[in-house]
Design an enzyme around this catalytic site. Structure first.
Site, short mmCIF file in Angstrom:
data_model
loop_
_atom_site.label_atom_id
_atom_site.label_comp_id
_atom_site.label_asym_id
_atom_site.label_seq_id
_atom_site.Cartn_x
_atom_site.Cartn_y
_atom_site.Cartn_z
N TYR A 90 42.55 51.01 30.75
CA TYR A 90 42.46 50.05 31.86
C TYR A 90 43.03 50.75 33.09
O TYR A 90 42.93 51.96 33.24
CB TYR A 90 43.23 48.78 31.46
CG TYR A 90 43.08 47.59 32.38
CD1 TYR A 90 41.87 47.27 32.99
CD2 TYR A 90 44.18 46.76 32.63
CE1 TYR A 90 41.75 46.18 33.83
CE2 TYR A 90 44.06 45.66 33.46
CZ TYR A 90 42.85 45.38 34.06
OH TYR A 90 42.73 44.29 34.89
N LYS A 167 37.39 44.67 30.54
CA LYS A 167 38.00 43.33 30.52
C LYS A 167 37.77 42.66 29.17
O LYS A 167 38.66 41.97 28.64
CB LYS A 167 37.42 42.48 31.65
CG LYS A 167 37.92 42.85 33.04
CD LYS A 167 39.37 42.44 33.24
CE LYS A 167 39.83 42.72 34.65
NZ LYS A 167 41.19 42.24 34.91
N GLU A 238 34.38 39.15 38.01
CA GLU A 238 35.28 40.27 38.15
C GLU A 238 34.85 41.20 39.30
O GLU A 238 33.70 41.64 39.37
CB GLU A 238 35.32 41.08 36.85
CG GLU A 238 36.29 42.24 36.84
CD GLU A 238 37.74 41.78 36.86
OE1 GLU A 238 38.58 42.56 37.38
OE2 GLU A 238 38.05 40.69 36.37
N ASP A 239 35.79 41.50 40.18
CA ASP A 239 35.63 42.52 41.23
C ASP A 239 34.43 42.29 42.14
O ASP A 239 33.72 43.24 42.52
CB ASP A 239 35.56 43.92 40.60
CG ASP A 239 36.92 44.38 40.10
OD1 ASP A 239 37.94 43.81 40.53
OD2 ASP A 239 36.99 45.29 39.26
N THR A 297 40.45 39.65 48.78
CA THR A 297 40.22 38.74 47.65
C THR A 297 41.50 38.45 46.89
O THR A 297 41.84 37.30 46.61
CB THR A 297 39.17 39.34 46.70
OG1 THR A 297 37.96 39.57 47.42
CG2 THR A 297 38.89 38.39 45.54
N ALA A 298 42.25 39.51 46.53
CA ALA A 298 43.46 39.33 45.74
C ALA A 298 44.56 38.64 46.53
O ALA A 298 45.18 37.69 46.05
CB ALA A 298 43.95 40.68 45.22
N ASN A 462 47.29 41.33 35.33
CA ASN A 462 46.48 40.17 34.92
C ASN A 462 46.26 40.11 33.41
O ASN A 462 45.84 39.08 32.90
CB ASN A 462 45.12 40.21 35.62
CG ASN A 462 45.21 40.06 37.11
OD1 ASN A 462 46.28 40.26 37.69
ND2 ASN A 462 44.12 39.71 37.74
#
Length: 564
Positions: A90, A167, A238-239, A297-298, A462
């Site tokens: 990861y 993920k 995701e992303d 975004t985050a 996360n």
């Protein structure tokens, strides 16, 4: 199946662990060496091979090779080495692999949905489920990306499929989701990464990113297919880029059980870390003044999650809650009248933009006459500073010391990853605050020695939150994934904090990664209970904890028999 066809199926292959009887039944005798190994013996052999590798990216490739051969062995090895191997499979190593995806490509894994072949979308998705021997209704979780904003490295086009795969590896390893019941998906809608467009080996569609109605129609076609055919699937986004992530979540959240990890997952784990710190200091969430550096975004996802918590759990209005935040991005503090070059404040950011009147009396220390991060810290006197900027070293000594002057226990979270993009080193934060700081980081860091004490550094990852939330939504077959369910997850994580359990601030704010499966079970249990309380669960259980534990898949070999 028999012979080589079984060995070619990573979900079925046991390699040297096939028993003598199985070898005879399935024509494997000539294809395997004589000795029969246990899973433990195979894992020991794999450990020996792995230990000989030096570079993280080579270890990443080695693990992908095992993943493509034998999934049970792959997951057993991960669980044995969770703390050491997570940074390999990861963040941060996975980012390096994704960036070179088209050059290191060996074999496909995942579902590639191409914009130019949208008429085949439903067929491709249904075929993908059947490849694992599953009917669409048996798929538990789908992770989808359009690869626009990957792991701090930006637009990676078709290479983003690897983040969907990874993920789902974490869903299985950390929350026990059966790998046969998962589906990794990439939406190949082009790329604006010129390096990829110019690369003759690039494997994706060589076209600038599709925008507007064409993009929305393609995404809608995908979601409609999921809702129609994969009725029990939890959909994980995701992303996605800042322009689409929140917009798509808002659009589809009322219609299905869905979740955006960059928005809700990042927000939930950050909220859990703050809650853990405040439990040590007896602080109140309503008293916090929060500065967020990096309002993409985050960053805005974190603000949204904490703001929603203040509204629902602390009974503040949306306006009152929003005033607790000061969001800073490339031009500086987000203000209602901000205009700088091509920078345009999004609707999501505008919620937190302050008026010019609120800052008219500020003393500014720069030539631009618009507040930068140091100005914000000096004037706001925040209690919480969160970094999502990917600007290495952004939390300077001057900024941190200015914050510590007015705060007994500053909460500072440099969350950008990979490691080379972090806003500050934990050791520096302890030095500059005279040891008063609470720290959580986006990547793993060694403990910090300060003033005769050893402080464990929490990795605000996360991985502690999304697997458990997904597991809870899957077990409960929830209609939606609500804010209240996410708050329940965050609280469950904070209750697992070693520092709060021991009342020892040298301990980590978050649990050890080796406890991730235990934490995921706790999170899932809290999510299911909250879903039942809200009427969001399609299932009712007397003993939720037991049901969650029994649902979790373990990497163990099954015994095979011939079909009659």
């Amino acid at each position: 199946m028999s012979g080589q066809s079984i060995l070619n199926q990573p979900l079925l292959n046991k390699g040297s662990a096939f028993t003598k009887r199985e070898r005879e039944l399935f024509n494997l005798c000539s294809l395997l060496p004589y000795q029969v190994n246990t899973l433990e013996e195979q894992t020991n052999r794999l450990q020996e091979q792995y230990n000989q590798l030096k570079r993280p990216i080579i270890k990443n490739a080695f693990m992908q090779n095992i993943h493509d051969q034998n999934e049970t062995l792959f997951y057993n090895f991960i669980l044995r080495n969770l703390k050491d191997i997570l940074p390999i499979i990861y963040t941060p190593t996975e980012g390096e692999y994704i960036a070179s995806y088209s050059h290191v490509f060996h074999r496909p894994r995942g579902v590639y949905l191409n914009f130019t072949e949208s008429d085949q979308l439903e067929h491709v998705l249904l075929e993908a489920a059947l490849q694992n021997g599953m009917a669409p209704k048996d798929i538990d979780v789908i992770v989808v990306t359009d690869s626009e904003e990957i792991l701090g490295i930006g637009d990676q086009g078709v290479g983003g499929v690897a983040i969907s795969v990874t993920k789902l590896v974490l869903y299985t390893a950390l929350a026990g989701i059966n790998p046969a019941r998962t589906l990794p998906v990439v939406l190949d809608v082009g790329t604006n990464n010129q390096k990829l467009l110019d690369d003759p080996l690039y494997l994706g569609w060589r076209h600038e990113r599709i925008r507007g109605d064409e993009y929305d129609t393609f995404v809608e076609q995908f979601v409609d297919c999921v809702r129609t055919n994969f009725k029990n699937a939890f959909l994980h986004w995701e992303d996605f880029g800042v322009d689409n992530a929140r917009r798509l979540l808002t659009r589809y959240q009322p219609a299905m059980s869905t979740f955006n990890d960059d928005i809700q997952g990042t927000g939930a784990i950050t909220l859990a870390s703050i809650m853990a710190a405040l439990k040590l200091t007896d602080g109140s969430m309503t008293d916090q003044k929060i500065v967020i550096f990096g309002s993409g975004t985050a960053g805005i996802g974190i603000a949204d999650q904490i703001r929603a918590y203040l509204e629902t759990r602390c009974n503040l209005s949306k306006e009152e809650a929003a005033k607790r935040f000061w969001c800073v991005d490339k031009p500086g503090l987000l203000t209602q009248d901000l205009t700088e070059g091509d920078y345009v404040i999004t609707d999501q950011q505008r919620v937190y933009a302050h008026s010019k009147g609120e800052i008219k009396d500020w003393k500014l220390g720069n030539d631009k006459q618009h507040p930068q991060l140091l100005d914000v810290v000096k004037n706001v006197k925040p209690t919480v500073l969160i970094g999502c900027s990917t600007v290495h070293g952004a939390f300077t000594e001057e900024i941190v010391r200015a914050m510590a002057e007015h705060c007994d226990h500053p909460i500072i979270f440099p969350l950008s990853n990979p490691t080379r993009l972090h806003e500050a080193k934990p050791a520096d934060l302890f030095e500059w605050t005279q040891g008063k700081v609470f720290v959580a980081t986006g990547s793993p860091f060694d403990p910090v020695e300060y003033d005769g004490q050893t402080y464990e550094i929490a990795e605000c990852n996360n991985s502690f939150v999304f697997p458990g939330i997904g597991l809870g939504c899957i077990v409960g077959r929830t209609k939606h994934c609500t804010d209240q369910m996410i708050f329940a997850a965050a609280n469950a994580i904070s209750e697992c904090s070693p520092s709060t359990k021991s009342k020892d601030r040298t301990k980590s704010l978050l649990p050890d990664i080796n406890d991730a499966r235990h934490v995921s079970a706790k999170v899932a249990t809290a999510v299911v209970r909250e879903a039942i309380k809200q009427g969001e669960s399609r299932r009712q259980f007397e003993d939720v904890q037991k049901v969650v534990q029994e649902f979790m898949w373990e990497p163990k070999y099954a015994e095979y028999e011939l079909m009659q």
